[in-house]
Write a protein that holds these residues in place. Structure first.
Motif, short mmCIF file in Angstrom:
data_model
loop_
_atom_site.label_atom_id
_atom_site.label_comp_id
_atom_site.label_asym_id
_atom_site.label_seq_id
_atom_site.Cartn_x
_atom_site.Cartn_y
_atom_site.Cartn_z
N GLY A 436 26.60 -17.80 77.35
CA GLY A 436 27.80 -17.43 76.58
C GLY A 436 27.57 -16.11 75.89
O GLY A 436 26.74 -15.30 76.32
N ALA A 437 28.30 -15.91 74.81
CA ALA A 437 28.13 -14.67 74.05
C ALA A 437 28.10 -15.04 72.58
O ALA A 437 28.58 -16.11 72.19
CB ALA A 437 29.30 -13.73 74.34
N ALA A 438 27.54 -14.17 71.79
CA ALA A 438 27.43 -14.46 70.36
C ALA A 438 28.82 -14.72 69.79
O ALA A 438 29.01 -15.57 68.93
CB ALA A 438 26.75 -13.31 69.65
N LYS A 439 29.78 -13.94 70.27
CA LYS A 439 31.17 -14.27 69.97
C LYS A 439 31.76 -14.72 71.30
O LYS A 439 32.14 -13.89 72.13
CB LYS A 439 31.91 -13.03 69.45
CG LYS A 439 31.88 -12.91 67.93
CD LYS A 439 32.82 -11.83 67.44
CE LYS A 439 32.08 -10.52 67.33
NZ LYS A 439 32.88 -9.37 66.97
N ASP A 440 31.81 -16.01 71.50
CA ASP A 440 32.34 -16.53 72.76
C ASP A 440 33.82 -16.18 72.87
O ASP A 440 34.50 -15.98 71.85
CB ASP A 440 32.17 -18.05 72.81
CG ASP A 440 32.49 -18.59 74.18
OD1 ASP A 440 31.59 -18.61 75.03
OD2 ASP A 440 33.66 -18.97 74.43
N ILE A 441 34.31 -16.14 74.09
CA ILE A 441 35.73 -15.79 74.28
C ILE A 441 36.65 -16.78 73.54
O ILE A 441 37.74 -16.41 73.09
CB ILE A 441 36.08 -15.67 75.78
CG1 ILE A 441 37.49 -15.11 75.94
CG2 ILE A 441 35.92 -16.99 76.50
CD1 ILE A 441 37.82 -14.63 77.33
N VAL A 442 36.17 -18.00 73.34
CA VAL A 442 36.96 -18.97 72.56
C VAL A 442 37.07 -18.47 71.12
O VAL A 442 38.15 -18.46 70.52
CB VAL A 442 36.30 -20.37 72.62
CG1 VAL A 442 36.91 -21.30 71.59
CG2 VAL A 442 36.46 -20.96 74.01
N ASN A 443 35.93 -18.02 70.55
CA ASN A 443 35.96 -17.46 69.20
C ASN A 443 36.86 -16.23 69.15
O ASN A 443 37.66 -16.06 68.22
CB ASN A 443 34.56 -17.04 68.74
CG ASN A 443 33.57 -18.19 68.73
OD1 ASN A 443 32.54 -18.12 69.35
ND2 ASN A 443 33.90 -19.26 68.02
N LEU A 444 36.69 -15.36 70.20
CA LEU A 444 37.48 -14.11 70.21
C LEU A 444 38.98 -14.42 70.20
O LEU A 444 39.75 -13.76 69.50
CB LEU A 444 37.15 -13.27 71.45
CG LEU A 444 35.78 -12.61 71.47
CD1 LEU A 444 35.60 -11.86 72.77
CD2 LEU A 444 35.63 -11.65 70.29
N ALA A 445 39.36 -15.42 70.99
CA ALA A 445 40.79 -15.77 71.04
C ALA A 445 41.24 -16.24 69.66
O ALA A 445 42.33 -15.89 69.19
CB ALA A 445 41.03 -16.85 72.09
N GLY A 446 40.40 -17.04 69.00
CA GLY A 446 40.73 -17.50 67.65
C GLY A 446 40.84 -16.33 66.69
O GLY A 446 41.76 -16.26 65.87
N MET A 447 39.92 -15.38 66.82
CA MET A 447 39.94 -14.21 65.93
C MET A 447 41.18 -13.35 66.17
O MET A 447 41.82 -12.88 65.23
CB MET A 447 38.67 -13.37 66.14
CG MET A 447 37.43 -14.05 65.61
SD MET A 447 35.95 -13.21 66.18
CE MET A 447 34.70 -14.37 65.64
N ALA A 448 41.49 -13.17 67.46
CA ALA A 448 42.68 -12.37 67.80
C ALA A 448 43.93 -13.05 67.21
O ALA A 448 44.82 -12.40 66.67
CB ALA A 448 42.82 -12.23 69.32
N ALA A 449 43.95 -14.37 67.31
CA ALA A 449 45.10 -15.12 66.76
C ALA A 449 45.16 -14.95 65.25
O ALA A 449 46.24 -14.77 64.67
CB ALA A 449 44.97 -16.59 67.14
N CYS A 450 43.99 -14.99 64.60
CA CYS A 450 43.96 -14.82 63.14
C CYS A 450 44.46 -13.42 62.75
O CYS A 450 45.16 -13.27 61.76
CB CYS A 450 42.56 -15.05 62.60
SG CYS A 450 42.07 -16.77 62.65
#
Ligand code: FAD
Length: 823
Positions: A436-450
């Motif tokens: 994975g990545a330190a900021k997984d794409i799941v986290n990134l999607a959450g961050m983009a949504a925020c």
């Protein structure tokens, strides 16, 4: 229910039925459990059927998870295969069953009855539907029939581009059949949001499947030569076999006959413990309707997971009712592999929520499935949909090559847990570079949504049409040139802060890029400078992948697309075998791979084959466009293990050295030094150059000192690090071909303008036109590096397509031509 006397009768012996039977036995050794199955097989893996047809699952026996005998032996069940339930007597609590073989009938008493008869494939009453070559796939017998029929078939048509239809298309193509897929909707996988399905459509087309979208089946026309397939649009062709996969219909006849409540589409209505309107009769699996946990409304989810869990719950509710948890509803979590592309979804798609008038927001992010620097990183797009009021996640969809399952599973869990996008941004997920990545794409999607929820960015979907809006393309210039966005002004992100003055602060701006990331960064810059700005979510890539016709990959003999040709390994007739140079551009997001190719190809001798591997999904379409623009031969592109593998043969244009023989084919050709900035002299040089090119010779124009002004851009970008003297020179000298004076009779500009007018009135080409033509024809325009230094000019201030070279370059060029002129 008293365990000793309990008799449970189950109708349907596959997913829900067999699951309920097994759980029931584990909870009660005493109960009498009768499992009725109309077909010869019980508990078989219907989800595996397409893969045996295609040969991926070689051993048929593996699909029979259990047999009647093994169920009897293991679970002490009364398994009655080949027995159909035909009538329920609710008053008498008994069910009438008929043996399929001899029609013999009997009544069986029950204490508890479970209806798990599933759903049968829809076969609409259209002409020709009864032909034996029009198949549906539900059980092992259907599978055997299709497998056998496919052996002798060349052309197979699949009607319906849902999950099963696409699995079948993939498997049949794998067998080497000519496959056509027809879908009524204007997208594949109609269950998903359209923009997420582009890569799936692309994968089908890339593999050579003919995809017909937005058209429906009207009739089958059976004939000696095959089955005619006629669509509503009037299109028709002959197929050897047809697979019909347009949905399923619940087998709820028994229930309706018994007066049990059913829903609008015939599904059995059940409560949270799977009880029908008669509490002693349960129903589970495809035959039921359930609750959608996202909307709270009734829905259907004809899927293996829900069927199995519902069956198990029924046994729990009958044999250990205390503490049994109610069925939470079905999210419709589903996934499919179509060649190398994987698409998955959970929860509600945006289109359904919007149609229901729900206030929602969504975003699409694209990244890699694991750390992009770790080998094998593949591109992955993830869409997150949430409730506008409280940020609760309502749905997610993903398309990529690897890691789609993991993201969809995480988000299915998040939806079940009632998480918000902020919770998703905070999820701590397993990470090491191969995973994975330190900021997984799941986290990134959450961050983009925020970011959207916090008002840091306003997004829009799709390229805006609004004429009043200033559209800014933030991609690097090479990409903006390669695939321009209509009406967009190209301002590469690194230049945005210096070029804010080009934008009208009174008008709204929309930023766009390939994947949505640069566009977000740019929107933040613009917003902080007071612009009214929106960012195009997901970038143009999502859209383009959807519409790209087969990735521009050259067709093979059948009009089907191909994997990259062996290029240098198998030389074309008359062409010597050439070296294959490998280039790894994996892990680079657009435009990284193309920039890397550009660099690499500049160092290659003409004729060398370059094989590039890129994880960027759009590279398959970018590469042919690049080759066209830069004069290289595109040899093909395909995918291996989720990575695009493209090949080109370096040509003589672009940055590669010329291959034209000295003096051209017949000794024509010209080399010129343009020393002057006079319009008429530059015109003369270009006329000669174009003439030399027309005669098949090479043409090189070496621009030095004042001649460099011919090559200057009209509106150069701001250049950092220039001294005051450099800038002074810049102001004093004419900028580009439109600003050059005449050598004589300039008369403060009057004479020059008069000359331009006369040339135009006689339809003679102007200087910018001649320059363009010369470039197009292959002239080398070389700017003298020493003069550039002296005059404080930088490469970015010169028009595109100019090389920077020294005297050796000029002398080298003169040795290849007869005419060497000084102008
Ligand atoms: P079924 O599994 O259909 O079982 C019902 C059984 O009841 C049938 O065998 C039928 O013969 C029998 N029956 C019907 N009426 C009577 C009667 N009156 N008397 C006696 N017996 C009767 N789902 C996924 O989640 N993932 C997948 O990848 C997937 N792939 C699939 C691929 C294919 C080709 C198919 C056909 C389905 C796939 N599914 C998949 C869907 C999944 O298989 C079904 O949702 C699931 O099997 C439903 O279980 P069920 O018990 O309700 O019905």
């Amino acid at each position: 229910m008293s365990e000793k006397k309990a008799r449970m009768v189950i109708v349907g012996g596959v997913a829900a039925g067999a699951s309920a039977a097994a759980r029931a036995r584990r909870l009660s050794e005493e109960a009498e459990i009768v499992l009725l199955e109309r077909g010869p097989d019980v508990s078989f893996a219907n989800c595996g059927l397409p893969y045996h047809i295609g040969g991926e699952i070689t051993d048929r026996e593996r699909l029979a998870v259990q047999t009647p005998e093994s169920l009897r032996a293991m679970l002490n069940l009364d398994v009655r295969a080949g027995t159909e339930a035909v009538e329920i007597d609710r008053e008498g609590k008994r069910i009438r069953v008929r043996r399929v073989t001899d029609g013999g009938e009997e009544w069986l008493d029950y204490d508890k009855l479970l209806l798990a008869p599933g759903a049968s494939p829809v076969r609409p009453p259209i002409p020709g539907i009864g032909d034996r070559r029009v198949h549906t796939l539900r059980n092992l017998q259907d599978m055997d029939r299709i497998k056998q029929a496919a052996e002798g078939a060349e052309a197979v048509t699949v009607i319906g581009a849902g999950f099963i239809g696409l699995e079948m298309a993939e498997q049949l193509q794998r067998l080497g059949k000519r496959v056509t897929v027809v879908e009524l909707q204007d997208q594949v996988l109609p269950q998903m949001d359209r923009e997420m399905t582009g890569p799936v459509a692309g994968a089908l087309r890339e593999a050579g499947v003919e995809l017909i979208l937005g058209d429906g089946i009207e009739a089958f026309e059976p004939g000696a030569e095959g089955v005619g397939v006629r669509l509503a649009s009037g299109k028709r062709w002959a197929a050897d076999e047809v697979i019909l996969s347009i949905g399923v219909r619940p087998e709820s006849g028994l229930a309706t006959q018994a007066g049990l409540e059913t829903g609008p589409r015939g599904h059995i209505v059940v409560n949270e413990y799977q009880q029908t309107s008669d509490p002693d009769i349960y129903a589970a699996g495809d035959v039921t309707q359930t609750r959608d946990p996202v909307t709270g409304e009734s829905t259907t989810a004809p899927l293996g997971g829900p069927a199995n869990r519902q069956g198990r719950l029924v046994a729990d509710h009958i044999f250990r009712p205390e503490g049994v948890r109610p069925y939470p509803g079905s999210l419709g979590t589903a996934i499919v592999r179509v060649f190398e592309v994987v698409a998955g979804m959970t929860g509600c798609p945006e289109k359904r929520l919007r149609a229901a008038g729900r206030e929602i927001e969504s975003t699409v992010v694209t990244d890699h499935h694991h750390a992009k620097y770790y080998p094998g990183a593949c591109q992955l797009s993830l869409k997150l949909i949430w409730d506008k009021s409280d940020g609760r996640v309502l749905g997610a969809q993903a398309t990529g090559y690897k890691g789609v399952d993991k993201r969809i599973d995480v988000l299915a869990t998040a939806i079940r847990a009632g998480m918000t996008v902020a919770d998703v941004a905070d999820l701590e997920l397993a990470y090491a570079p191969p995973f994975g990545a330190a900021k997984d794409i799941v986290n990134l999607a959450g961050m983009a949504a925020c970011n959207i929820r916090d008002g840091l960015v306003r997004i829009r979907t799709g390229i805006p049409e609004d004429e009043d809006l200033q559209l800014v393309d933030l991609r690097p210039p090479a990409m903006a040139e390669l695939s321009p966005v209509d009406r967009a002004r190209s301002i590469p992100l690194p230049e945005l802060r210096d070029r804010l003055g080009e934008l009208d602060q009174q008008k709204p701006v929309a930023t766009v890029c390939a994947l949505g990331k640069l566009s977000y960064f740019g929107a933040r810059i613009l917003a902080q400078h007071g612009f009214d700005v929106t960012s195009v979510s997901g970038g143009i890539r999502v859209r383009r992948d959807f519409t790209a016709p087969a990735g521009d990959i050259p067709p093979d003999g059948h009009g089907h697309t191909s994997r990259p040709s062996t290029g240098g390994d198998e030389p074309a007739a008359g062409r010597p075998a050439s070296e294959v140079v490998q280039l790894d551009a994996c892990g680079l997001a657009c435009p990284g791979p193309i920039m890397k190719v550009k660099e690499a190809v500049a160092k290659l001798a003409p004729g060398t084959v370059l094989e590039v591997r890129a994880s960027d999904g759009g590279f398959a379409t970018d590469l042919p466009a690049f080759c066209r623009a830069a004069g290289h031969e595109f040899l093909g592109a395909g995918r291996e293990d989720g990575v695009v593998v493209g090949r080109l043969r370096a040509g003589r244009t672009g940055d590669a050295p010329a291959t034209t023989p000295p003096g051209g084919a017949d000794g024509a050709g010209a080399t010129m030094v343009v020393f002057s900035q006079d319009m008429d002299k530059a015109l003369a040089a270009l006329v000669i150059a174009n003439g030399a090119l027309a005669m098949g010779g090479p043409a090189t124009i070496f621009f030095t000192f004042w001649g460099l002004n011919v090559l200057r851009k009209d509106a150069p970008p701001p250049v950092a690090g220039k001294t005051f003297m450099d800038r002074m020179f810049g102001w004093m000298m004419p900028r580009g071909p439109r600003k050059l004076p005449l050598s004589n009779m300039h008369m403060a500009g009057m004479g020059t303008n008069l000359m331009k007018w006369r040339m135009a009135s006689k339809n003679l080409p102007d200087l910018p036109g001649l320059l363009e033509e010369a470039k197009k024809n292959g002239a080398r325009l070389v700017a003298c590096s020493m003069s550039m230094e002296a005059m404080g000019l930088r490469r970015e201030e010169l028009i595109d397509g100019v090389e920077v070279g020294g005297v050796a370059d000029f002398l080298g060029a003169t040795s290849a031509t007869r005419a060497n002129l000084f102008i």
